[in-house]
Design a protein around this motif. Structure first.
Motif, PDB file in Angstrom:
ATOM      1  N   VAL A  94       0.855  -1.186   0.000  1.00  0.00           N
ATOM      2  CA  VAL A  94       0.000   0.000   0.000  1.00  0.00           C
ATOM      3  C   VAL A  94       0.891   1.236   0.000  1.00  0.00           C
ATOM      4  CG1 VAL A  94      -1.653   1.294   1.393  1.00  0.00           C
ATOM      5  CG2 VAL A  94      -1.886  -1.171   1.151  1.00  0.00           C
ATOM      6  N   LYS A 133       1.011   5.496   0.476  1.00  0.00           N
ATOM      7  CA  LYS A 133       0.328   6.666   1.047  1.00  0.00           C
ATOM      8  C   LYS A 133       1.252   7.872   0.861  1.00  0.00           C
ATOM      9  CE  LYS A 133      -2.859   8.583   3.748  1.00  0.00           C
ATOM     10  NZ  LYS A 133      -4.234   8.722   3.370  1.00  0.00           N
ATOM     11  N   VAL A 154       0.994   5.852   9.862  1.00  0.00           N
ATOM     12  CA  VAL A 154       0.031   6.256   8.836  1.00  0.00           C
ATOM     13  C   VAL A 154      -0.044   5.169   7.757  1.00  0.00           C
ATOM     14  CG1 VAL A 154      -0.415   7.929   6.984  1.00  0.00           C
ATOM     15  CG2 VAL A 154       0.264   8.736   9.260  1.00  0.00           C
ATOM     16  N   THR A 197      -1.793   2.027   9.171  1.00  0.00           N
ATOM     17  CA  THR A 197      -3.226   2.274   9.278  1.00  0.00           C
ATOM     18  C   THR A 197      -3.890   2.191   7.901  1.00  0.00           C
ATOM     19  OG1 THR A 197      -2.886   3.663  11.218  1.00  0.00           O
ATOM     20  CG2 THR A 197      -4.963   3.944  10.042  1.00  0.00           C
ATOM     21  N   GLU A 198      -3.224   2.715   6.884  1.00  0.00           N
ATOM     22  CA  GLU A 198      -3.767   2.660   5.524  1.00  0.00           C
ATOM     23  C   GLU A 198      -3.815   1.223   5.018  1.00  0.00           C
ATOM     24  OE1 GLU A 198      -5.525   3.959   2.036  1.00  0.00           O
ATOM     25  OE2 GLU A 198      -5.237   5.043   3.921  1.00  0.00           O
ATOM     26  N   LYS A 207      -6.690  -0.455   6.683  1.00  0.00           N
ATOM     27  CA  LYS A 207      -7.929   0.076   6.104  1.00  0.00           C
ATOM     28  C   LYS A 207      -8.198  -0.558   4.741  1.00  0.00           C
ATOM     29  CE  LYS A 207      -9.799   4.527   4.617  1.00  0.00           C
ATOM     30  NZ  LYS A 207      -9.482   5.966   4.522  1.00  0.00           N
ATOM     31  N   GLN A 208      -7.155  -0.671   3.903  1.00  0.00           N
ATOM     32  CA  GLN A 208      -7.347  -1.255   2.579  1.00  0.00           C
ATOM     33  C   GLN A 208      -7.637  -2.756   2.642  1.00  0.00           C
ATOM     34  OE1 GLN A 208      -4.875  -0.168  -0.700  1.00  0.00           O
ATOM     35  NE2 GLN A 208      -4.741   1.969  -0.047  1.00  0.00           N
ATOM     36  N   HIS A 268     -10.443  -1.639  10.685  1.00  0.00           N
ATOM     37  CA  HIS A 268     -10.052  -0.420  11.397  1.00  0.00           C
ATOM     38  C   HIS A 268      -9.494  -0.824  12.753  1.00  0.00           C
ATOM     39  CE1 HIS A 268     -11.860   2.275   8.482  1.00  0.00           C
ATOM     40  NE2 HIS A 268     -12.854   1.417   8.417  1.00  0.00           N
TER      41      HIS A 268
END
Length: 138
Positions: free
Chosen positions: A4, A6, A32, A35-36, A39-40, A44
């Protein structure tokens, strides 16, 4: 393996007097990215905390290669380096605007019960997360 990305715009407050990103801010950017990634994968971290489970860092490795500066945009790449059902190791690369590696890192986490700090088996408590992590690490 799922990776991922970001984007992070370097803010003035994240730099030192030389205009270079202060070293500890890379740890925030890793969070960050982590967390991304979560999320993906469809989850959460806050939902886990609502269940009384937290995920402390038990090991951290960071290697600084090139500086990033105020006004640049960093790219944080995050993936699951390893996962055994109890421990998760996330891998990170933070890239300069030119795509060069500025920082590499790994953070290892274990999920524990908040009240006892005893480790849990993710597969048992969060089977959906377990399956997603198994798929993402391949």
């Amino acid at each position: 393996m799922k990776v991922v990305e970001k984007q992070i715009e370097v803010r003035y407050a994240e730099t030192d007097q030389m205009g270079v990103v202060y070293h500890a801010n890379y740890l925030v950017w890793m969070e960050v990215g982590r967390t991304e990634l979560i999320k993906q994968l469809g989850f959460h971290y806050a939902d886990m905390e609502k269940e009384g489970i937290i995920s402390p860092v038990v090991d951290l490795q960071v290697s600084y290669k090139k500086p990033l500066h105020y006004g640049e945009t960093a790219t944080v790449r995050t993936w699951i380096e390893s996962y055994d059902g109890i421990r998760v190791t996330y891998g990170y690369e933070i890239l300069t605007p030119d795509g060069e590696i500025a920082v590499t890192g790994k953070s290892q986490h274990v999920c524990v019960k908040r009240d006892t700090f005893r480790p849990i088996v993710i597969r048992k408590y969060f089977p959906d997360w377990h399956e997603a992590y198994e798929r993402a690490k391949k």
